[in-house]
Write an enzyme that holds these catalytic residues in place. Structure first.
Site, short mmCIF file in Angstrom:
data_model
loop_
_atom_site.label_atom_id
_atom_site.label_comp_id
_atom_site.label_asym_id
_atom_site.label_seq_id
_atom_site.Cartn_x
_atom_site.Cartn_y
_atom_site.Cartn_z
N GLY A 1 -41.45 0.80 -57.51
CA GLY A 1 -42.45 1.02 -56.48
C GLY A 1 -43.07 2.39 -56.63
N MET B 1 -37.56 -2.64 -43.61
CA MET B 1 -38.64 -3.60 -43.80
C MET B 1 -39.34 -3.33 -45.14
SD MET B 1 -42.10 -4.33 -41.56
CE MET B 1 -42.95 -2.87 -42.19
N ARG C 1 -46.67 -1.45 -57.71
CA ARG C 1 -45.50 -1.27 -58.55
C ARG C 1 -45.97 -1.02 -59.97
NH1 ARG C 1 -41.18 -2.21 -55.87
NH2 ARG C 1 -39.80 -2.34 -57.66
N HIS D 1 -46.19 -1.15 -39.53
CA HIS D 1 -45.08 -1.85 -38.87
C HIS D 1 -45.54 -2.05 -37.43
CE1 HIS D 1 -40.40 -2.10 -38.37
NE2 HIS D 1 -41.03 -3.18 -37.93
N ALA E 1 -35.37 -1.32 -38.69
CA ALA E 1 -35.94 -0.06 -39.17
C ALA E 1 -37.08 -0.28 -40.15
CB ALA E 1 -34.84 0.77 -39.84
N THR E 2 -38.10 0.54 -40.02
CA THR E 2 -39.24 0.49 -40.94
C THR E 2 -38.81 0.65 -42.39
OG1 THR E 2 -40.72 1.28 -39.19
CG2 THR E 2 -41.50 1.49 -41.47
N GLU F 1 -40.43 -4.47 -50.91
CA GLU F 1 -40.34 -4.06 -52.32
C GLU F 1 -39.50 -5.02 -53.13
OE1 GLU F 1 -40.57 -0.08 -53.92
OE2 GLU F 1 -39.80 0.60 -51.98
#
Length: 130
Positions: free
Chosen positions: A60, A36, A113, A67, A32-33, A41
């Site tokens: 973040g 990822m 971040r 992706h 899943a995106t 992060e």
């Protein structure tokens, strides 16, 4: 002191609980995106943690990542991050980021971040409940 060029690296094996059809981000049984992005992060945060003052952490605040390839369960994924910029006030960090599976690049882009006081940040969030 955070130095430009500081790199981060981490890896994981894609398990069923990281698939799009399990986390609610799609119907397909591939990495899943959002998972990822979480890996990216976490890698970026860990890469600079030792350069922060006591009581500080990073959160973040911006992600611009593509992706580009699907990864099935059982395949290893790794993340690479590099600190490319620190704002003039020293509070905003920019990273070049990438994710790879065993066959090649699966995602890349830029991530920002912010350095925050952990306790104050959490207190401010909890104050929304009052």
């Amino acid at each position: 002191m955070l130095e430009l060029g500081k790199k981060g690296y981490s890896e994981l094996v894609v398990t069923d609980d990281l698939l799009a059809n399990k986390v609610g981000s799609g119907l397909v049984a591939v990495y899943a995106t959002p998972m990822m992005i979480a890996g990216i992060e976490g890698t970026a945060a860990a890469s600079v943690a030792d350069g922060l003052e006591a009581g500080q952490t990073t959160v973040g605040c911006q992600m611009n990542v593509s992706h580009v390839a699907a990864t099935p369960a059982g395949m290893k994924v790794h993340f690479e991050t590099e600190l490319t910029a620190v704002s003039a006030n020293g509070k905003m960090l920019t990273f070049r980021v990438a994710a790879y599976d065993e066959k090649g690049l699966i995602g890349e882009g830029e991530h920002q971040r912010a350095i925050v006081c952990k306790d104050r940040f959490e207190e401010k969030a909890q104050a929304k409940l009052r």
